[in-house]
Design a protein around this motif. Structure first.
Motif, PDB file in Angstrom:
ATOM      1  N   ASP A   1      -2.659  -4.224  -1.318  1.00  0.00           N
ATOM      2  CA  ASP A   1      -3.507  -4.070  -0.129  1.00  0.00           C
ATOM      3  C   ASP A   1      -2.722  -4.273   1.167  1.00  0.00           C
ATOM      4  O   ASP A   1      -3.233  -3.991   2.251  1.00  0.00           O
ATOM      5  CB  ASP A   1      -4.674  -5.065  -0.182  1.00  0.00           C
ATOM      6  CG  ASP A   1      -5.544  -4.834  -1.401  1.00  0.00           C
ATOM      7  OD1 ASP A   1      -5.747  -3.662  -1.772  1.00  0.00           O
ATOM      8  OD2 ASP A   1      -6.010  -5.828  -1.984  1.00  0.00           O
ATOM      9  N   LYS A   2      -1.501  -4.772   1.060  1.00  0.00           N
ATOM     10  CA  LYS A   2      -0.684  -5.023   2.257  1.00  0.00           C
ATOM     11  C   LYS A   2      -0.240  -3.710   2.887  1.00  0.00           C
ATOM     12  O   LYS A   2       0.121  -2.774   2.204  1.00  0.00           O
ATOM     13  CB  LYS A   2       0.556  -5.847   1.895  1.00  0.00           C
ATOM     14  CG  LYS A   2       0.263  -7.273   1.521  1.00  0.00           C
ATOM     15  CD  LYS A   2       1.510  -8.008   1.096  1.00  0.00           C
ATOM     16  CE  LYS A   2       2.485  -8.152   2.251  1.00  0.00           C
ATOM     17  NZ  LYS A   2       3.652  -8.970   1.905  1.00  0.00           N
ATOM     18  N   ARG A   3      -0.282  -3.651   4.190  1.00  0.00           N
ATOM     19  CA  ARG A   3       0.249  -2.503   4.943  1.00  0.00           C
ATOM     20  C   ARG A   3       1.355  -3.069   5.836  1.00  0.00           C
ATOM     21  O   ARG A   3       1.072  -3.734   6.824  1.00  0.00           O
ATOM     22  CB  ARG A   3      -0.836  -1.844   5.781  1.00  0.00           C
ATOM     23  CG  ARG A   3      -1.934  -1.240   4.955  1.00  0.00           C
ATOM     24  CD  ARG A   3      -2.968  -0.540   5.825  1.00  0.00           C
ATOM     25  NE  ARG A   3      -4.096  -0.093   5.055  1.00  0.00           N
ATOM     26  CZ  ARG A   3      -4.138   1.036   4.353  1.00  0.00           C
ATOM     27  NH1 ARG A   3      -3.092   1.813   4.320  1.00  0.00           N
ATOM     28  NH2 ARG A   3      -5.220   1.369   3.690  1.00  0.00           N
TER      29      ARG A   3
ATOM     30  N   GLY B   1      -3.314  -8.873  -4.410  1.00  0.00           N
ATOM     31  CA  GLY B   1      -3.356  -8.476  -3.010  1.00  0.00           C
ATOM     32  C   GLY B   1      -2.123  -7.745  -2.519  1.00  0.00           C
ATOM     33  O   GLY B   1      -2.114  -7.229  -1.399  1.00  0.00           O
TER      34      GLY B   1
ATOM     35  N   SER C   1       0.860  -1.180   0.000  1.00  0.00           N
ATOM     36  CA  SER C   1       0.000   0.000   0.000  1.00  0.00           C
ATOM     37  C   SER C   1       0.903   1.238   0.000  1.00  0.00           C
ATOM     38  O   SER C   1       1.921   1.260   0.705  1.00  0.00           O
ATOM     39  CB  SER C   1      -0.877  -0.018   1.252  1.00  0.00           C
ATOM     40  OG  SER C   1      -1.718   1.099   1.274  1.00  0.00           O
TER      41      SER C   1
ATOM     42  N   GLY D   1       2.729   1.849  -4.012  1.00  0.00           N
ATOM     43  CA  GLY D   1       1.419   1.235  -4.234  1.00  0.00           C
ATOM     44  C   GLY D   1       1.003   1.500  -5.667  1.00  0.00           C
ATOM     45  O   GLY D   1       1.793   1.946  -6.499  1.00  0.00           O
TER      46      GLY D   1
END
Length: 85
Positions: free
Chosen positions: A61-63, A58, A24, A36
């Motif tokens: 979408d990872k933080r 995905g 992200s 991102g």
């Protein structure tokens, strides 16, 4: 920036292998950027994308503070179609 410098250094059609942190969008203070969808598209918009190793569903979408670093195979010819993730 650095990508503009690489455009000047590489001959037309030259190949660049690039690995950057991808997750992200984030700016990790005093450390590094995480690319991102938005930031990565801006980084690569003047390059032709030939392939990617390590980019998966995905990932954007990872933080995380320790993101994955996919390998992008690029050439310094402006693409007809912008790179959009």
């Amino acid at each position: 920036g650095a990508m503009q410098e690489m455009e000047e250094v590489l001959r037309p059609g030259g190949i660049l292998l690039l690995a950057v942190p991808v997750a992200s969008d984030a700016l990790v203070w005093n450390c590094h950027r995480v690319y991102g969808r938005r930031r990565l598209s801006l980084l690569l918009n003047r390059w032709t994308l030939h392939g990617v190793l390590g980019l998966y569903d995905g990932i954007f979408d990872k933080r995380t503070l320790v993101p994955d670093q996919p390998l992008f195979v690029l050439s310094n010819t402006r693409p007809d179609i912008p790179t959009d993730f």
